[in-house]
Design a protein around this motif. Structure first.
Motif, PDB file in Angstrom:
ATOM      1  N   ILE A  52     -10.331 -22.415  -7.334  1.00  0.00           N
ATOM      2  CA  ILE A  52     -11.067 -22.312  -8.121  1.00  0.00           C
ATOM      3  C   ILE A  52     -10.312 -23.204  -9.561  1.00  0.00           C
ATOM      4  CG2 ILE A  52     -11.524 -20.091  -9.917  1.00  0.00           C
ATOM      5  CD1 ILE A  52     -11.494 -18.447  -7.597  1.00  0.00           C
ATOM      6  N   ARG A  53      -9.075 -23.189  -9.354  1.00  0.00           N
ATOM      7  CA  ARG A  53      -8.336 -23.803 -10.811  1.00  0.00           C
ATOM      8  C   ARG A  53      -8.374 -24.513 -10.341  1.00  0.00           C
ATOM      9  NH1 ARG A  53      -3.086 -23.053  -7.994  1.00  0.00           N
ATOM     10  NH2 ARG A  53      -3.094 -25.096  -7.742  1.00  0.00           N
ATOM     11  N   GLN A  54      -8.419 -25.753  -9.251  1.00  0.00           N
ATOM     12  CA  GLN A  54      -9.422 -27.181  -9.305  1.00  0.00           C
ATOM     13  C   GLN A  54     -10.289 -27.337  -9.152  1.00  0.00           C
ATOM     14  OE1 GLN A  54      -7.515 -28.302  -5.567  1.00  0.00           O
ATOM     15  NE2 GLN A  54      -5.537 -28.404  -6.022  1.00  0.00           N
ATOM     16  N   HIS A  55     -11.369 -26.964  -9.854  1.00  0.00           N
ATOM     17  CA  HIS A  55     -12.969 -26.830  -9.650  1.00  0.00           C
ATOM     18  C   HIS A  55     -13.912 -26.177 -10.406  1.00  0.00           C
ATOM     19  CE1 HIS A  55     -12.173 -28.344  -5.206  1.00  0.00           C
ATOM     20  NE2 HIS A  55     -12.894 -29.098  -5.100  1.00  0.00           N
ATOM     21  N   LYS A  56     -12.992 -26.297 -12.241  1.00  0.00           N
ATOM     22  CA  LYS A  56     -14.307 -25.437 -12.861  1.00  0.00           C
ATOM     23  C   LYS A  56     -15.262 -26.776 -13.355  1.00  0.00           C
ATOM     24  CE  LYS A  56     -11.296 -22.599 -13.768  1.00  0.00           C
ATOM     25  NZ  LYS A  56     -10.963 -21.211 -13.792  1.00  0.00           N
ATOM     26  N   LEU A  57     -16.292 -25.801 -13.661  1.00  0.00           N
ATOM     27  CA  LEU A  57     -17.826 -26.665 -14.404  1.00  0.00           C
ATOM     28  C   LEU A  57     -17.698 -26.119 -15.458  1.00  0.00           C
ATOM     29  CD1 LEU A  57     -19.551 -24.629 -11.423  1.00  0.00           C
ATOM     30  CD2 LEU A  57     -18.524 -27.099 -10.893  1.00  0.00           C
ATOM     31  N   PRO A  58     -18.221 -27.259 -16.337  1.00  0.00           N
ATOM     32  CA  PRO A  58     -18.604 -27.424 -17.555  1.00  0.00           C
ATOM     33  C   PRO A  58     -19.928 -26.417 -17.762  1.00  0.00           C
ATOM     34  CG  PRO A  58     -20.043 -29.357 -16.769  1.00  0.00           C
ATOM     35  CD  PRO A  58     -18.610 -28.779 -15.707  1.00  0.00           C
ATOM     36  N   SER A  59     -20.173 -25.763 -18.860  1.00  0.00           N
ATOM     37  CA  SER A  59     -20.993 -24.567 -19.276  1.00  0.00           C
ATOM     38  C   SER A  59     -22.166 -24.924 -18.604  1.00  0.00           C
ATOM     39  CB  SER A  59     -20.694 -24.025 -20.127  1.00  0.00           C
ATOM     40  OG  SER A  59     -20.898 -25.030 -21.511  1.00  0.00           O
ATOM     41  N   PRO A  82     -20.944 -30.800  -8.297  1.00  0.00           N
ATOM     42  CA  PRO A  82     -20.582 -31.712  -7.407  1.00  0.00           C
ATOM     43  C   PRO A  82     -19.307 -32.234  -5.720  1.00  0.00           C
ATOM     44  CG  PRO A  82     -19.257 -33.042  -9.582  1.00  0.00           C
ATOM     45  CD  PRO A  82     -19.987 -31.435  -9.841  1.00  0.00           C
ATOM     46  N   PHE A  83     -19.279 -30.902  -6.431  1.00  0.00           N
ATOM     47  CA  PHE A  83     -17.927 -31.154  -4.937  1.00  0.00           C
ATOM     48  C   PHE A  83     -17.819 -30.570  -4.117  1.00  0.00           C
ATOM     49  CE2 PHE A  83     -16.988 -27.936  -8.712  1.00  0.00           C
ATOM     50  CZ  PHE A  83     -17.102 -27.088  -7.904  1.00  0.00           C
ATOM     51  N   TRP A  84     -19.790 -30.321  -3.997  1.00  0.00           N
ATOM     52  CA  TRP A  84     -20.374 -29.065  -2.950  1.00  0.00           C
ATOM     53  C   TRP A  84     -20.823 -30.323  -1.540  1.00  0.00           C
ATOM     54  CZ3 TRP A  84     -18.565 -24.744  -2.835  1.00  0.00           C
ATOM     55  CH2 TRP A  84     -18.552 -24.155  -4.096  1.00  0.00           C
ATOM     56  N   SER A  85     -20.518 -30.261  -0.589  1.00  0.00           N
ATOM     57  CA  SER A  85     -21.084 -30.845   0.218  1.00  0.00           C
ATOM     58  C   SER A  85     -22.604 -30.477   0.252  1.00  0.00           C
ATOM     59  CB  SER A  85     -20.771 -30.772   2.002  1.00  0.00           C
ATOM     60  OG  SER A  85     -21.552 -29.705   2.502  1.00  0.00           O
ATOM     61  N   THR A  86     -23.817 -31.822   0.766  1.00  0.00           N
ATOM     62  CA  THR A  86     -25.211 -30.986   0.838  1.00  0.00           C
ATOM     63  C   THR A  86     -25.744 -30.029   1.228  1.00  0.00           C
ATOM     64  OG1 THR A  86     -25.854 -33.403   1.023  1.00  0.00           O
ATOM     65  CG2 THR A  86     -27.352 -32.232   1.690  1.00  0.00           C
ATOM     66  N   ALA A  87     -24.621 -29.789   2.571  1.00  0.00           N
ATOM     67  CA  ALA A  87     -25.367 -28.209   3.152  1.00  0.00           C
ATOM     68  C   ALA A  87     -24.675 -27.403   2.091  1.00  0.00           C
ATOM     69  CB  ALA A  87     -24.600 -28.442   4.474  1.00  0.00           C
ATOM     70  N   GLN A  88     -23.807 -27.053   2.080  1.00  0.00           N
ATOM     71  CA  GLN A  88     -23.544 -26.577   1.030  1.00  0.00           C
ATOM     72  C   GLN A  88     -24.246 -26.648  -0.172  1.00  0.00           C
ATOM     73  OE1 GLN A  88     -19.758 -28.356   0.526  1.00  0.00           O
ATOM     74  NE2 GLN A  88     -18.090 -26.663   1.281  1.00  0.00           N
ATOM     75  N   ALA A  89     -24.462 -27.170  -0.521  1.00  0.00           N
ATOM     76  CA  ALA A  89     -25.720 -26.925  -2.127  1.00  0.00           C
ATOM     77  C   ALA A  89     -26.777 -26.439  -1.499  1.00  0.00           C
ATOM     78  CB  ALA A  89     -25.828 -28.246  -2.553  1.00  0.00           C
ATOM     79  N   VAL A  90     -27.621 -26.819  -0.247  1.00  0.00           N
ATOM     80  CA  VAL A  90     -28.745 -25.833  -0.200  1.00  0.00           C
ATOM     81  C   VAL A  90     -28.491 -24.366  -0.103  1.00  0.00           C
ATOM     82  CG1 VAL A  90     -29.909 -25.760   2.407  1.00  0.00           C
ATOM     83  CG2 VAL A  90     -29.334 -28.734   1.009  1.00  0.00           C
ATOM     84  N   PHE A  91     -26.739 -23.827   0.429  1.00  0.00           N
ATOM     85  CA  PHE A  91     -27.304 -22.672   0.900  1.00  0.00           C
ATOM     86  C   PHE A  91     -26.944 -22.346  -0.168  1.00  0.00           C
ATOM     87  CE2 PHE A  91     -24.010 -19.639   0.975  1.00  0.00           C
ATOM     88  CZ  PHE A  91     -24.748 -18.694   2.343  1.00  0.00           C
ATOM     89  N   ILE A  92     -26.019 -22.368  -1.100  1.00  0.00           N
ATOM     90  CA  ILE A  92     -25.673 -21.722  -2.602  1.00  0.00           C
ATOM     91  C   ILE A  92     -27.135 -21.645  -3.207  1.00  0.00           C
ATOM     92  CG2 ILE A  92     -24.812 -21.996  -5.045  1.00  0.00           C
ATOM     93  CD1 ILE A  92     -22.787 -23.288  -3.211  1.00  0.00           C
TER      94      ILE A  92
END
Length: 75
Positions: free
Chosen positions: A28-35, A43-53
């Motif tokens: 969480i500390r290393q992957h802050k997202l802009p609003s 951009p840090f998710w793999s394709t599979a992770q992004a699809v799951f989410i």
């Protein structure tokens, strides 16, 4: 029907990530997202992770609540 309780730890495990409290805190500390960036588009998710989410949120699945929690923590 899945009656499991979903937590940040189980979400990280589902995503194939280290799920210790320290690992989650570090992530969480290393992957802050802009609003203006949605969690599923990060951009840090793999394709599979992004699809799951994306699919979990779209279907308002059991995972949605804990994904929303992570979203808040990342923003």
């Amino acid at each position: 029907m899945d009656t499991s309780v979903h937590t940040l730890q189980t979400l990280f495990t589902q995503l194939g990530l280290e799920s210790s409290d320290q690992a989650i805190h570090t992530f969480i500390r290393q992957h802050k997202l802009p609003s203006n960036l949605s969690i599923q588009d990060a951009p840090f998710w793999s394709t599979a992770q992004a699809v799951f989410i994306r699919e979990s949120l779209k279907q308002d699945a059991d995972w949605s609540e804990v994904i929303d929690e992570l979203n808040i923590l990342l923003h």
